[in-house]
Scaffold this motif. Sequence first.
Motif, PDB file in Angstrom:
ATOM      1  N   LEU A 292       0.821  -1.214   0.000  1.00 24.54           N
ATOM      2  CA  LEU A 292       0.000   0.000   0.000  1.00 24.54           C
ATOM      3  C   LEU A 292       0.854   1.263   0.000  1.00 24.54           C
ATOM      4  CD1 LEU A 292      -2.761  -1.311   2.403  1.00 24.54           C
ATOM      5  CD2 LEU A 292      -2.883  -1.091  -0.089  1.00 24.54           C
ATOM      6  N   VAL A 293       1.994   1.233   0.653  1.00 23.12           N
ATOM      7  CA  VAL A 293       2.918   2.379   0.614  1.00 23.12           C
ATOM      8  C   VAL A 293       3.499   2.507  -0.792  1.00 23.12           C
ATOM      9  CG1 VAL A 293       5.085   3.304   1.540  1.00 23.12           C
ATOM     10  CG2 VAL A 293       3.426   2.235   3.082  1.00 23.12           C
ATOM     11  N   THR A 294       3.794   1.378  -1.415  1.00 23.42           N
ATOM     12  CA  THR A 294       4.313   1.382  -2.781  1.00 23.42           C
ATOM     13  C   THR A 294       3.298   1.994  -3.737  1.00 23.42           C
ATOM     14  OG1 THR A 294       5.513  -0.655  -2.272  1.00 23.42           O
ATOM     15  CG2 THR A 294       5.280  -0.076  -4.602  1.00 23.42           C
ATOM     16  N   ILE A 295       2.053   1.604  -3.604  1.00 26.37           N
ATOM     17  CA  ILE A 295       0.996   2.156  -4.458  1.00 26.37           C
ATOM     18  C   ILE A 295       0.887   3.658  -4.248  1.00 26.37           C
ATOM     19  CG2 ILE A 295      -1.511   2.202  -4.848  1.00 26.37           C
ATOM     20  CD1 ILE A 295      -1.490  -0.824  -4.140  1.00 26.37           C
ATOM     21  N   THR A 296       0.933   4.091  -3.001  1.00 26.76           N
ATOM     22  CA  THR A 296       0.814   5.518  -2.694  1.00 26.76           C
ATOM     23  C   THR A 296       1.960   6.315  -3.316  1.00 26.76           C
ATOM     24  OG1 THR A 296      -0.345   4.994  -0.639  1.00 26.76           O
ATOM     25  CG2 THR A 296       0.580   7.194  -0.822  1.00 26.76           C
ATOM     26  N   ALA A 297       3.183   5.851  -3.149  1.00 30.91           N
ATOM     27  CA  ALA A 297       4.343   6.554  -3.725  1.00 30.91           C
ATOM     28  C   ALA A 297       4.227   6.623  -5.243  1.00 30.91           C
ATOM     29  CB  ALA A 297       5.638   5.861  -3.319  1.00 30.91           C
ATOM     30  N   THR A 298       3.804   5.528  -5.849  1.00 32.16           N
ATOM     31  CA  THR A 298       3.667   5.485  -7.309  1.00 32.16           C
ATOM     32  C   THR A 298       2.587   6.448  -7.787  1.00 32.16           C
ATOM     33  OG1 THR A 298       4.381   3.170  -7.268  1.00 32.16           O
ATOM     34  CG2 THR A 298       3.316   3.945  -9.284  1.00 32.16           C
ATOM     35  N   LEU A 299       1.447   6.449  -7.090  1.00 33.47           N
ATOM     36  CA  LEU A 299       0.362   7.368  -7.461  1.00 33.47           C
ATOM     37  C   LEU A 299       0.781   8.827  -7.305  1.00 33.47           C
ATOM     38  CD1 LEU A 299      -2.754   5.579  -5.911  1.00 33.47           C
ATOM     39  CD2 LEU A 299      -2.198   5.841  -8.351  1.00 33.47           C
ATOM     40  N   LEU A 300       1.497   9.136  -6.238  1.00 31.33           N
ATOM     41  CA  LEU A 300       1.961  10.510  -6.039  1.00 31.33           C
ATOM     42  C   LEU A 300       2.903  10.943  -7.160  1.00 31.33           C
ATOM     43  CD1 LEU A 300       2.529  10.518  -2.184  1.00 31.33           C
ATOM     44  CD2 LEU A 300       0.884  11.928  -3.446  1.00 31.33           C
ATOM     45  N   SER A 301       3.765  10.040  -7.591  1.00 31.21           N
ATOM     46  CA  SER A 301       4.671  10.366  -8.682  1.00 31.21           C
ATOM     47  C   SER A 301       3.918  10.519 -10.005  1.00 31.21           C
ATOM     48  CB  SER A 301       5.749   9.284  -8.800  1.00 31.21           C
ATOM     49  OG  SER A 301       6.724   9.676  -9.733  1.00 31.21           O
ATOM     50  N   LEU A 302       2.900   9.690 -10.216  1.00 31.00           N
ATOM     51  CA  LEU A 302       2.063   9.831 -11.416  1.00 31.00           C
ATOM     52  C   LEU A 302       1.350  11.182 -11.426  1.00 31.00           C
ATOM     53  CD1 LEU A 302       0.497   6.267 -11.772  1.00 31.00           C
ATOM     54  CD2 LEU A 302       1.905   7.447 -13.471  1.00 31.00           C
ATOM     55  N   ILE A 303       0.833  11.583 -10.274  1.00 28.69           N
ATOM     56  CA  ILE A 303       0.176  12.891 -10.171  1.00 28.69           C
ATOM     57  C   ILE A 303       1.173  13.996 -10.499  1.00 28.69           C
ATOM     58  CG2 ILE A 303      -0.864  14.532  -8.539  1.00 28.69           C
ATOM     59  CD1 ILE A 303      -2.130  12.019  -7.160  1.00 28.69           C
ATOM     60  N   SER A 304       2.390  13.893  -9.962  1.00 28.98           N
ATOM     61  CA  SER A 304       3.429  14.886 -10.266  1.00 28.98           C
ATOM     62  C   SER A 304       3.716  14.919 -11.762  1.00 28.98           C
ATOM     63  CB  SER A 304       4.714  14.576  -9.505  1.00 28.98           C
ATOM     64  OG  SER A 304       4.519  14.736  -8.125  1.00 28.98           O
ATOM     65  N   GLY A 305       3.744  13.742 -12.386  1.00 33.70           N
ATOM     66  CA  GLY A 305       3.962  13.673 -13.824  1.00 33.70           C
ATOM     67  C   GLY A 305       2.851  14.351 -14.601  1.00 33.70           C
ATOM     68  N   LEU A 306       1.624  14.142 -14.170  1.00 28.91           N
ATOM     69  CA  LEU A 306       0.489  14.786 -14.831  1.00 28.91           C
ATOM     70  C   LEU A 306       0.509  16.302 -14.644  1.00 28.91           C
ATOM     71  CD1 LEU A 306      -2.321  12.229 -13.940  1.00 28.91           C
ATOM     72  CD2 LEU A 306      -1.256  12.588 -16.188  1.00 28.91           C
ATOM     73  N   LEU A 307       1.148  16.749 -13.572  1.00 31.16           N
ATOM     74  CA  LEU A 307       1.252  18.191 -13.316  1.00 31.16           C
ATOM     75  C   LEU A 307       2.485  18.816 -13.966  1.00 31.16           C
ATOM     76  CD1 LEU A 307       0.104  18.290  -9.583  1.00 31.16           C
ATOM     77  CD2 LEU A 307      -1.191  18.976 -11.607  1.00 31.16           C
ATOM     78  N   GLY A 308       3.265  18.015 -14.708  1.00 31.33           N
ATOM     79  CA  GLY A 308       4.372  18.583 -15.466  1.00 31.33           C
ATOM     80  C   GLY A 308       5.746  18.042 -15.152  1.00 31.33           C
ATOM     81  N   ASP A 309       5.888  17.228 -14.112  1.00 29.92           N
ATOM     82  CA  ASP A 309       7.199  16.653 -13.811  1.00 29.92           C
ATOM     83  C   ASP A 309       7.483  15.497 -14.769  1.00 29.92           C
ATOM     84  OD1 ASP A 309       7.799  18.375 -11.761  1.00 29.92           O
ATOM     85  OD2 ASP A 309       7.097  17.048 -10.177  1.00 29.92           O
ATOM     86  N   ALA A 310       8.711  15.031 -14.770  1.00 34.84           N
ATOM     87  CA  ALA A 310       9.107  13.932 -15.648  1.00 34.84           C
ATOM     88  C   ALA A 310       8.550  12.607 -15.127  1.00 34.84           C
ATOM     89  CB  ALA A 310      10.624  13.861 -15.730  1.00 34.84           C
ATOM     90  N   PHE A 311       8.015  11.809 -16.046  1.00 37.33           N
ATOM     91  CA  PHE A 311       7.459  10.509 -15.656  1.00 37.33           C
ATOM     92  C   PHE A 311       8.536   9.492 -15.301  1.00 37.33           C
ATOM     93  CE2 PHE A 311       3.608  12.128 -17.733  1.00 37.33           C
ATOM     94  CZ  PHE A 311       2.661  11.753 -16.779  1.00 37.33           C
ATOM     95  N   VAL A 312       9.805   9.814 -15.537  1.00 36.66           N
ATOM     96  CA  VAL A 312      10.880   8.916 -15.143  1.00 36.66           C
ATOM     97  C   VAL A 312      10.900   8.749 -13.623  1.00 36.66           C
ATOM     98  CG1 VAL A 312      12.714  10.640 -14.914  1.00 36.66           C
ATOM     99  CG2 VAL A 312      13.296   8.322 -15.591  1.00 36.66           C
ATOM    100  N   GLY A 313      10.262   9.674 -12.916  1.00 32.78           N
ATOM    101  CA  GLY A 313      10.180   9.576 -11.465  1.00 32.78           C
ATOM    102  C   GLY A 313       9.280   8.455 -10.990  1.00 32.78           C
ATOM    103  N   VAL A 314       8.382   7.960 -11.852  1.00 32.68           N
ATOM    104  CA  VAL A 314       7.421   6.930 -11.433  1.00 32.68           C
ATOM    105  C   VAL A 314       8.123   5.633 -11.029  1.00 32.68           C
ATOM    106  CG1 VAL A 314       5.431   5.541 -12.148  1.00 32.68           C
ATOM    107  CG2 VAL A 314       5.532   7.975 -12.741  1.00 32.68           C
ATOM    108  N   PRO A 315       9.013   5.061 -11.848  1.00 30.34           N
ATOM    109  CA  PRO A 315       9.671   3.827 -11.384  1.00 30.34           C
ATOM    110  C   PRO A 315      10.558   4.050 -10.159  1.00 30.34           C
ATOM    111  CG  PRO A 315      10.520   4.485 -13.545  1.00 30.34           C
ATOM    112  CD  PRO A 315       9.369   5.372 -13.231  1.00 30.34           C
ATOM    113  N   ILE A 316      11.119   5.239 -10.042  1.00 31.42           N
ATOM    114  CA  ILE A 316      11.929   5.551  -8.865  1.00 31.42           C
ATOM    115  C   ILE A 316      11.038   5.592  -7.624  1.00 31.42           C
ATOM    116  CG2 ILE A 316      13.343   7.355  -7.776  1.00 31.42           C
ATOM    117  CD1 ILE A 316      14.303   7.944 -10.736  1.00 31.42           C
ATOM    118  N   ALA A 317       9.878   6.229  -7.754  1.00 32.78           N
ATOM    119  CA  ALA A 317       8.917   6.277  -6.639  1.00 32.78           C
ATOM    120  C   ALA A 317       8.453   4.868  -6.281  1.00 32.78           C
ATOM    121  CB  ALA A 317       7.734   7.161  -7.000  1.00 32.78           C
TER     122      ALA A 317
END
Length: 193
Positions: free
Chosen positions: A65-90
């Motif tokens: 559940l923590v993994t899902i949360t971190a991944t979702l937060l990074s996806l949201i950041s990506g949708l707001l303009g950050d690089a999606f490369v952060g998703v696998p790192i998150a």
Amino acid sequence: MRTPLSGRDLVTVGIFTVILAVINVLCNAIGVFGPEVQPFGAVTAVIINGIPFALFIRRVQGFGLVTITATLLSLISGLLGDAFVGVPIAFLLGLLADLIIRSGGYRDARRTILGYGIFGIYPIGSLLPLLFMRDDIVARYAEHSDPEWAQRFSDFLSMPMIVAMIVILFVAALIGGWIGQRVLRSYFSRAGL
């Protein structure tokens, strides 16, 4: 320990992901004053988010559940303009945080604080492209905002500064996790949460 990924847990993940994301956006809005102050927004968000994260861990006790949360937060950041490369790192940081927190049975304050310290580093994933595709990132930021701001952003976030941000975010997350545990013990536990 309950079975992971129950419907109730997934709803809780959604609610807390939104809470954490809103705090991130509000704190990071300080970036309008210049890229040099942007890191203060990220650090502030990580510290403040230690409180809802502590409550989140109290309410869910399923691995992943923590993994899902971190991944979702990074996806949201990506949708707001950050690089999606952060998703696998998150995802990887969330998984490591999940393992640490689970090793404490979701109740050990020290392991939850350490897990949050790892979790709190995930925003750095959006900056890592500056290490290998800096010109493209700066051009994209210049296209969507002020070109001068984009250049100052690039100049400020050098490789040493990115490494320093990892350390700063980790320490800030440890502080936020400690505050979250104190608040949880002092206020939420009395309320039966």
